[in-house]
Design an enzyme around this catalytic site. Structure first.
Site, PDB file in Angstrom:
ATOM      1  N   TYR A   1      24.250   5.623  53.259  1.00  0.00           N
ATOM      2  CA  TYR A   1      24.942   5.176  54.485  1.00  0.00           C
ATOM      3  C   TYR A   1      24.363   3.844  54.976  1.00  0.00           C
ATOM      4  O   TYR A   1      25.101   2.883  55.203  1.00  0.00           O
ATOM      5  CB  TYR A   1      24.770   6.260  55.549  1.00  0.00           C
ATOM      6  CG  TYR A   1      25.296   5.936  56.926  1.00  0.00           C
ATOM      7  CD1 TYR A   1      26.660   5.859  57.171  1.00  0.00           C
ATOM      8  CD2 TYR A   1      24.416   5.734  57.992  1.00  0.00           C
ATOM      9  CE1 TYR A   1      27.137   5.593  58.443  1.00  0.00           C
ATOM     10  CE2 TYR A   1      24.886   5.472  59.272  1.00  0.00           C
ATOM     11  CZ  TYR A   1      26.252   5.403  59.494  1.00  0.00           C
ATOM     12  OH  TYR A   1      26.722   5.131  60.756  1.00  0.00           O
TER      13      TYR A   1
ATOM     14  N   LYS B   1      26.197   0.218  55.164  1.00  0.00           N
ATOM     15  CA  LYS B   1      26.398  -0.457  56.458  1.00  0.00           C
ATOM     16  C   LYS B   1      25.729  -1.832  56.463  1.00  0.00           C
ATOM     17  O   LYS B   1      26.213  -2.766  57.105  1.00  0.00           O
ATOM     18  CB  LYS B   1      25.850   0.413  57.597  1.00  0.00           C
ATOM     19  CG  LYS B   1      26.697   1.639  57.886  1.00  0.00           C
ATOM     20  CD  LYS B   1      28.029   1.277  58.538  1.00  0.00           C
ATOM     21  CE  LYS B   1      28.779   2.508  59.014  1.00  0.00           C
ATOM     22  NZ  LYS B   1      29.996   2.181  59.753  1.00  0.00           N
TER      23      LYS B   1
END
Ligand SMILES: NC(=O)c1ccc[n+]([C@@H]2O[C@H](COP(=O)([O-])OP(=O)(O)OC[C@H]3O[C@@H](n4cnc5c(N)ncnc54)[C@H](OP(=O)(O)O)[C@@H]3O)[C@@H](O)[C@H]2O)c1
Length: 268
Positions: A155, A159
């Site tokens: 994640y 990002k």
């Protein structure tokens, strides 16, 4: 009443708008006078969101599917005739766990949803409206992309890529389109429930601003960046984290001073 953001007549696409931060962003845009086109995977939730928002249309589907993104922009253009704002908010925080155990499919899904989909949606909006008429894009990143987080490596890495995509697009699409990001700290939504549930007071009390974030805290920042109030801002990342980074800096600063004191004590 005229909104201070002057979004009357503007049209926005918001992904992941059926709950949490995306829902709050869609509500804020409508309050500011915009019409919105929303998406999420759950068709019932999209239907309810459209009804509750009022000035809205919606289409259920996953942002991972490029055909869905083309249909979504087509819907906005057909129903409202323009696309002034794109908010890339939908994301996945899977696969969870150490990167050494991350399976290839989960890793690819993280990058498809969190990085590729925002690019594909901006491409659709650019080709359909923004290249000729201009516009504004806001990508939802995360405060966590700035440091190494346990268990959320896929994640965080995706990002961090979205942060750079934001800057790259800002350079490529200027001066027609401004592209910025908002990086939230911990916000009380479904996605982060596993982090905050049962620990809200303790986690909140540890922050300089004394509480966890609410979706509206993020929506206000997105609204501002999307609007002409931020007309000379592009390629920027706005940290909206209740001071999380300040606390982190303070903690590591305190540790540095402690080491420094130990070293000084050892000097002859
Ligand atoms: N909450 C936090 O603490 C926090 C912190 C930093 C950054 N963020 C970022 O903030 C954004 C919003 O997160 P949130 O906390 O508001 O999450 P949330 O409450 O779980 O809401 C996520 C929304 O996205 C939709 N969605 C998920 N996957 C999708 C897909 N593949 N295609 C289309 N829609 C999809 C969900 O609906 P369906 O399930 O029906 O698709 C829902 O509407 C994300 O980009 C997240 O990374 C959140």
């Amino acid at each position: 009443m005229t909104s201070p953001y002057g979004l009357e007549g503007r049209v926005a696409i918001v992904t992941g708008a059926s709950r949490g931060i995306g829902r709050a962003v869609a509500e804020a845009l409508v309050r500011a006078g915009a019409r919105v086109c929303v998406t999420a995977r759950d068709a019932g939730a999209v239907r309810r969101t459209v009804q509750e928002l009022g000035a809205a249309v919606g289409l259920a589907g996953t942002v991972a599917d490029p055909a869905h993104l083309r249909e979504l922009t087509g819907l906005a253009l057909r129903e409202f005739g323009r696309i002034d704002i794109v908010v890339n908010n939908a994301a996945t925080n899977q696969p969870y766990g150490p990167l050494m155990d991350a399976d290839p499919d989960g890793w690819r899904e993280a990058f498809t949803v969190n990085v590729e989909a925002p690019l594909r949606l901006v491409q659709c909006a650019w080709r359909g409206w923004m290249a000729e008429h201009g516009g504004s894009v806001v990508n939802i990143c995360t405060e966590g992309a700035g440091h190494v987080g346990p268990q959320v490596g896929a994640y965080g890495t995706s990002k961090a890529a979205l942060l750079h995509l934001t800057r790259q697009l800002a350079g490529e699409l200027a001066p027609k389109v401004r592209v910025n990001s908002v990086s939230p700290g911990l916000v009380r939504t479904e996605m982060a429930r596993f982090v905050w549930e049962g620990a809200e007071e303790t986690l909140g009390a540890g922050l300089p601003l004394g509480r966890l974030g609410e979706p509206d805290d993020i929506a206000e920042a997105v609204l501002w960046l999307a609007s002409d109030a931020a007309r000379w801002i592009t390629g920027a990342d706005l940290l909206v984290d209740g001071g999380t980074r300040v606390r982190a800096a303070h903690t590591s600063g305190a540790q540095a001073y402690a080491v420094h004191d130990q070293l000084r004590a050892r000097r002859p």
